[in-house]
Design an enzyme around this catalytic site. Structure first.
Site, short mmCIF file in Angstrom:
data_model
loop_
_atom_site.label_atom_id
_atom_site.label_comp_id
_atom_site.label_asym_id
_atom_site.label_seq_id
_atom_site.Cartn_x
_atom_site.Cartn_y
_atom_site.Cartn_z
N SER A 183 0.81 -1.22 0.00
CA SER A 183 0.00 0.00 0.00
C SER A 183 0.84 1.27 0.00
O SER A 183 0.30 2.35 -0.21
CB SER A 183 -0.94 0.01 1.21
OG SER A 183 -0.22 0.27 2.40
N LYS A 221 1.31 4.06 7.50
CA LYS A 221 0.56 4.92 6.59
C LYS A 221 1.01 6.37 6.76
O LYS A 221 1.65 6.74 7.74
CB LYS A 221 -0.94 4.84 6.88
CG LYS A 221 -1.58 3.49 6.54
CD LYS A 221 -1.65 3.25 5.05
CE LYS A 221 -2.35 1.94 4.74
NZ LYS A 221 -1.56 0.78 5.14
#
Length: 262
Positions: A183, A221
Site C-alpha cells: 500500500s 501509513k
C-alpha cells in the site's frame, strides 16, 4: 549570408543553438528544475523516501503530473538525479546545483539504499559519552512485521536486532519493522523492506507513521489530520484512505529511514 524567416542570420542562429547546448552541457537548471531538485532532496533527507508525483505537483504549483515528468527527465539528462529501474517512483539525487559533488556518499553503479538522517535543517546536538568513530554502531531491535496494506495484528515482541552506524541516525530511541504489503509503493516502500522508526507518540500531518488502531491493529501509513479526525492515507491508488476518531488511533513512531536487501 543565408537568413531565416525573420531576417535572422543563420550564423547567429547557430551561435544561439551552440550556447543552448553549452548550457545543457554545464548542467544549468531552470527555476522549476532547481525547485523540484531541492524538494526531492529535502524529502529524501527528511523521510528517507522520495515524494510522490502528486506531492511534487502541489509543491511546485503545477497543473498536471506531465509537467513533473518533463522536469524529472530534464534533471536526469543533466546528471542531477537518477531514476532507478524496475522501481515505482524511485529517485536518487546525485548532486546539487552548487556543486558537481554527489549529494550523498560515493555511489556505485547499483542502487544501495542507506540510512538517511531526518530532522531536515537541524544541527544534531553533541551526544556525551559517544565516540565519534564511524565504527560506533547502534543495535536496533526488529519488532516483527508491519502492514503496508490491510492492518495486521499489533506490533510483536523483539525478534532480532540489526546494527546501524550511530552517526547516521537522528536523536531518539529507534526500532525496526519488516514491511508486509504494497500500500506504500508510491512512497518508495516495498514489501520485504525494513523500516527504521523513531519512537514518538505524535507526528505532523504528512509524516509516515506507525499507527496503532483500536490497540489491536498496526499499520504503516501517511498521517493526515482532518479536523478532529485522523486519516491514514495509503500511497497506492488501490487502497482507500481510512478515517478514524482521534481516540481510536495512537502514534507509535515516525519513519526516519529504510533498508532494502538485494
Amino acid at each position: 549570408m543565408v537568413c531565416l524567416g525573420d531576417d535572422v542570420p543563420l550564423a547567429n542562429v547557430e551561435v544561439l543553438a551552440n550556447r543552448a547546448s553549452d548550457l545543457r552541457d554545464l548542467g544549468m537548471l531552470t527555476k522549476k528544475q532547481s525547485e523540484l531538485l531541492r524538494f526531492i532532496n529535502e524529502r529524501l533527507k527528511e523521510a528517507g523516501v522520495p515524494p510522490s508525483f502528486d506531492e511534487m505537483k502541489e509543491a511546485l504549483d503545477l497543473r498536471s503530473k506531465s509537467g513533473i515528468h518533463r522536469l524529472i527527465i530534464a534533471l536526469e539528462e543533466r546528471g542531477f538525479i537518477r531514476r532507478l529501474p524496475n522501481r515505482a517512483r524511485a529517485l536518487e539525487v546525485l548532486k546539487l546545483p552548487e556543486s558537481s559533488t554527489p549529494a550523498g556518499s560515493a555511489r556505485s553503479g547499483r542502487f544501495s539504499p542507506s540510512v538517511i538522517e531526518g530532522n531536515l535543517g537541524k544541527v544534531r546536538a553533541p551526544v556525551q559519552d559517544m565516540p565519534e568513530s564511524s565504527n560506533n554502531n547502534v543495535s536496533i531491535p526488529v519488532m516483527g512485521r508491519i502492514a503496508a496494506g490491510t492492518p495486521i495484528s499489533a506490533i510483536q515482541s523483539r525478534s532480532h536486532t540489526i546494527s546501524l552506524p550511530a552517526d547516521m541516525l537522528p536523536l531518539g530511541e529507534h526500532y525496526a519493522l519488516e514491511v508486509r504489503g504494497d500500500s506504500m509503493i508510491d512512497a518508495g516502500i516495498f514489501d520485504a523492506d525494513t523500516v527504521i522508526i523513531r519512537k514518538q507518540d505524535n507526528a505532523e500531518t504528512g509524516d509516515i507513521v506507525v499507527a496503532l488502531i483500536d490497540d489491536e491493529e498496526a499499520t504503516l501509513k501517511r498521517l493526515r489530520r482532518r479536523g478532529a479526525s485522523i486519516a491514514l492515507e495509503a500511497a497506492n491508488p488501490a487502497y482507500e484512505t481510512r478515517i478514524f476518531g482521534p481516540d481510536r488511533v495512537r502514534i507509535q513512531g515516525k519513519l526516519v529511514s529504510l533498508l532494502r536487501k538485494y
